[in-house]
Design a protein around this motif. Structure first.
Motif, short mmCIF file in Angstrom:
data_model
loop_
_atom_site.label_atom_id
_atom_site.label_comp_id
_atom_site.label_asym_id
_atom_site.label_seq_id
_atom_site.Cartn_x
_atom_site.Cartn_y
_atom_site.Cartn_z
N MET A 51 -12.56 -30.13 -78.33
CA MET A 51 -12.36 -31.48 -77.76
C MET A 51 -12.06 -32.46 -78.89
N ASN A 52 -10.96 -33.24 -78.79
CA ASN A 52 -10.61 -34.15 -79.87
C ASN A 52 -11.46 -35.41 -79.85
N SER A 53 -11.33 -36.21 -80.91
CA SER A 53 -12.19 -37.38 -81.05
C SER A 53 -11.95 -38.41 -79.96
N TYR A 54 -10.70 -38.56 -79.50
CA TYR A 54 -10.42 -39.51 -78.43
C TYR A 54 -11.16 -39.11 -77.15
N GLN A 55 -11.16 -37.80 -76.86
CA GLN A 55 -11.87 -37.34 -75.67
C GLN A 55 -13.37 -37.57 -75.83
N ASN A 56 -13.91 -37.32 -77.02
CA ASN A 56 -15.32 -37.58 -77.28
C ASN A 56 -15.64 -39.05 -77.07
N PHE A 57 -14.75 -39.92 -77.58
CA PHE A 57 -14.95 -41.36 -77.44
C PHE A 57 -14.95 -41.77 -75.97
N LYS A 58 -13.96 -41.25 -75.22
CA LYS A 58 -13.87 -41.59 -73.80
C LYS A 58 -15.10 -41.12 -73.03
N ASP A 59 -15.54 -39.90 -73.30
CA ASP A 59 -16.72 -39.39 -72.61
C ASP A 59 -17.95 -40.23 -72.92
N ARG A 60 -18.08 -40.66 -74.16
CA ARG A 60 -19.25 -41.46 -74.54
C ARG A 60 -19.20 -42.84 -73.88
N VAL A 61 -18.03 -43.44 -73.83
CA VAL A 61 -17.90 -44.74 -73.16
C VAL A 61 -18.28 -44.61 -71.68
N ARG A 62 -17.79 -43.55 -71.04
CA ARG A 62 -18.11 -43.35 -69.62
C ARG A 62 -19.60 -43.14 -69.40
N ARG A 63 -20.27 -42.49 -70.36
CA ARG A 63 -21.71 -42.25 -70.22
C ARG A 63 -22.52 -43.52 -70.46
N GLU A 64 -22.12 -44.31 -71.45
CA GLU A 64 -22.95 -45.40 -71.93
C GLU A 64 -22.59 -46.77 -71.37
N VAL A 65 -21.42 -46.92 -70.77
CA VAL A 65 -20.99 -48.21 -70.25
C VAL A 65 -20.78 -48.11 -68.75
N SER A 66 -21.52 -48.90 -67.99
CA SER A 66 -21.31 -48.90 -66.54
C SER A 66 -20.03 -49.66 -66.23
N ILE A 67 -19.20 -49.06 -65.40
CA ILE A 67 -17.90 -49.66 -65.12
C ILE A 67 -18.05 -51.01 -64.42
N GLU A 68 -19.09 -51.15 -63.58
CA GLU A 68 -19.26 -52.41 -62.86
C GLU A 68 -19.65 -53.55 -63.81
N SER A 69 -20.37 -53.22 -64.90
CA SER A 69 -20.75 -54.28 -65.86
C SER A 69 -19.53 -54.78 -66.61
N TYR A 70 -18.60 -53.85 -66.94
CA TYR A 70 -17.41 -54.30 -67.66
C TYR A 70 -16.46 -55.06 -66.75
N ILE A 71 -16.16 -54.51 -65.58
CA ILE A 71 -15.24 -55.18 -64.66
C ILE A 71 -15.84 -56.50 -64.19
N GLY A 72 -17.17 -56.55 -64.06
CA GLY A 72 -17.85 -57.77 -63.63
C GLY A 72 -17.66 -58.94 -64.57
N ARG A 73 -17.22 -58.69 -65.81
CA ARG A 73 -16.91 -59.78 -66.75
C ARG A 73 -15.68 -60.56 -66.30
N PHE A 74 -14.82 -59.91 -65.51
CA PHE A 74 -13.56 -60.51 -65.11
C PHE A 74 -13.45 -60.73 -63.60
N VAL A 75 -14.19 -59.93 -62.83
CA VAL A 75 -14.10 -59.99 -61.36
C VAL A 75 -15.50 -60.16 -60.77
N PRO A 76 -15.77 -61.22 -60.02
CA PRO A 76 -17.08 -61.37 -59.36
C PRO A 76 -17.30 -60.22 -58.38
N LEU A 77 -18.39 -59.46 -58.57
CA LEU A 77 -18.67 -58.31 -57.73
C LEU A 77 -19.99 -58.48 -56.99
#
Length: 607
Positions: free
Chosen positions: A1-27
């Motif tokens: 697995m390359n470093s970009y894939q490792n980075f993406k997997d870690r972001v998906r594990r550690e960052v909730s998508i609703e918290s990031y999108i919530g910075r721009f869209v009221p949820l």
């Protein structure tokens, strides 16, 4: 697995998508998920859903969907590498953790960039030779100035087969790099390499980061050779995702949120030098869905300024099809006097060229004119009927019901036929009360009976299934990029798989079938063609795949022939026009029969 894939997997594990999108869209929470107003289209009732447990979003209105990386790309209008940088800065997770193998690959690519840059300078210096003086004279006669030639980095490849090979190449390592970049070719491994570009004006293709990634060469003078030839795909160049002049145009495009797309490199040069700075041209391939997605990340509006001939109209039709799917505002600029953009730019200033853009027609008007092939209110009934059939076949490929209604209404208007009658036929209803002009598409969204897949659609789906099961078959990518896809799902899946392949992301049956960002109906169409017990012999798989490519070519030729047969039935054609069409049919049949005979010898059964 390359470093970009490792980075993406870690972001998906550690960052909730609703918290990031919530910075721009009221949820607002709705069960285990979140809903809000979609940021990608105007709406009053929330239809934008963020699925926190699965890590993706989906809008039931405009169908926008993806993961956190896609959101960054679409909302902040950046490309994939930039989205990684943004999320790395936001999360504090380091992006660059490359293995020794990846670092070595980067070094190889950097060497190729530097080599191409040296070649670009070499081509420019060739103007100082006696043959180069003739080439410069040609450019000056075409209307360019010497300082403009320098601005665009234009050069010249000398006549002969051994100029680059003997006068420029310094070592065996450089020979290998030149071959990898397509600058040198060999008849076979036992013969010396020869120059691919000969006696051609050389236009360097420079990417958004200012790196020379390829070349486009125009033949000097009259010749039986192709007018333009381009560098083949390489590890640093993908023609299905590249534009000429993007390096000079990108700032203007992002500032104005508008891009002008022309057919050729000379066209881009001609408009840019007249102050139309946001102009680009695709290279060596038809406009692709990858091109459309790249432009979507940079601009909100695309103006197509194609040549005023049949080929230009066909290219514009294809481009509009892909751009419409991305939801981009598209206009078609018709060039007065039947000229191409470069010739028109020679005698007109920036204001006059902008006037052409202001008079551009909508994509729907242009598409319908092309589909109806000139059929109007005054046309014979048979001509109108043929136009209606083509219009309905095209409309069936659309996703949005509102788009379908717009095209059917406009088509009915151009043919002078009742919209309600066309709409009833489209829905498969006869003998019922007429539908009102303003149709409630929510109530009339009747599902059409499923049609049996055409042989060419089955062929395309089989090819994509084999690619999923054997990534070695991506070595045929260049041939696939030259194909016209007839199946909507296959076109989508090819772009999806090829993007994953270029990014080094995992591709397997389980991985693909678990993807939430691929429509379920597409996955269903693909899954039926996976080999339950795939042949482990690599040579056998390659042979089978090559046969499918040939079969697709045969079916494509037959499709073109059928279109010409339909055209022959047009009573408005003159005798000379019918002779010309018949000549085209004869040529296509000859090409088809060659492939057919070859396939018969291999006992390949038609799908």
């Amino acid at each position: 697995m390359n470093s970009y894939q490792n980075f993406k997997d870690r972001v998906r594990r550690e960052v909730s998508i609703e918290s990031y999108i919530g910075r721009f869209v009221p949820l607002k929470r709705s069960g285990r998920n979140y809903i809000g107003l979609c940021p990608f289209h105007n709406e009053k009732t929330p239809s934008f859903h963020v699925k926190s447990d699965s890590g993706y979003y989906h809008c039931f209105g405009c169908k926008a969907s993806g993961d956190i990386f896609r959101f960054v790309m679409d909302y902040q209008k950046v490309d994939f590498p930039k989205s990684l940088e943004i999320l790395s800065e936001y999360t504090g997770i380091p992006l660059v953790l490359k293995s020794k193998e990846e670092e070595e690959e980067d070094r190889k690519k950097e060497a190729l960039y530097q080599f191409n840059e040296r070649v670009r300078v070499y081509f420019q210096k060739n103007f100082q030779t006696s043959a180069g003086e003739v080439a410069m004279k040609y450019l000056l006669e075409r209307g360019l100035y010497e300082d403009e030639v320098r601005i665009f980095g234009i050069g010249y490849a000398l006549p002969g087969f051994q100029n680059l090979a003997k006068d420029f190449i310094r070592s065996e390592a450089e020979t290998k790099m030149a071959e990898a970049l397509g600058l040198l070719k060999r008849q076979d491994q036992n013969r010396d390499p020869y120059d691919f570009f000969r006696n051609r004006i050389m236009f360097p293709v420079i990417d958004a980061r200012g790196r020379t990634i390829a070349f486009s060469g125009r033949i000097l003078g009259n010749s039986e050779e192709a007018k333009y030839i381009n560098s083949p795909n390489s590890s640093i160049y993908d023609k299905s995702r590249s534009f000429y002049n993007l390096n000079l145009a990108q700032d203007s495009i992002r500032k104005t949120r508008e891009v002008i797309v022309v057919e050729g490199v000379f066209d881009a040069v001609g408009l840019f030098r007249k102050g139309i700075e946001s102009v680009v041209a695709p290279l060596g391939t038809s406009f692709t869905d990858s091109h459309a997605r790249i432009l979507k990340n940079m601009a909100d509006r695309v103006i197509l300024m194609m040549d005023a001939d049949a080929a230009g109209a066909k290219g514009a039709f294809r481009a509009v099809t892909f751009l419409n799917k991305e939801g981009i505002d598209v206009r078609i600029a018709q060039i007065p006097e039947g000229k191409d953009p470069f010739d028109y730019s020679l005698k007109h200033n920036k204001s006059e060229i902008r006037d052409v853009f202001e008079r551009s027609q909508s994509a729907s008007q242009f598409m319908i004119q092309q589909i109806l092939a000139g059929a109007t209110v005054q046309s014979l009934p048979e001509t109108k009927q043929a136009g209606i059939r083509k219009l309905m076949d095209f409309v069936k490929t659309m996703e949005k019901e509102t788009d379908k209604q717009v095209y059917l209404q406009e088509g009915a208007k151009q043919l002078g036929i009742s919209f309600s009658a066309i709409f009833q036929d489209f829905q498969g209803k006869t003998g019922e009360s007429s539908a009102p002009t303003n149709v409630d598409t929510k109530r009339t969204n009747a599902k059409l009976p499923e049609k049996k897949a055409e042989p060419i659609q089955v062929c395309e789906r089989k090819m994509l299934a084999k690619l999923v099961q054997n990534q070695e078959l991506f070595e045929y990518s260049e041939k696939i990029l030259e194909m016209d896809f007839y199946d909507e799902s296959a076109s989508f899946l090819w772009d999806y798989l090829y993007t994953k392949y270029l990014q080094g992301e995992p591709i397997s049956v389980a991985e693909i079938l678990s993807k939430e960002d691929i429509p379920k109906e597409y996955l269903g169409e693909l899954a039926g063609h996976f080999d339950m017990e795939p042949n482990e012999e690599s040579s056998t798989q390659r042979k089978s795949f090559q046969d499918l490519i040939l079969l697709h070519r045969k079916l494509h030729l037959e499709f073109q022939m059928n279109q010409l047969f339909d055209k022959m039935g047009n009573p408005q054609l003159t005798v000379d026009q019918k002779k010309e069409v018949l000549s085209e049919i004869t040529y296509l049949k000859s090409e088809r029969d060659k492939i057919w005979e070859y396939l018969r010898t291999l006992q390949v059964q038609e799908v």
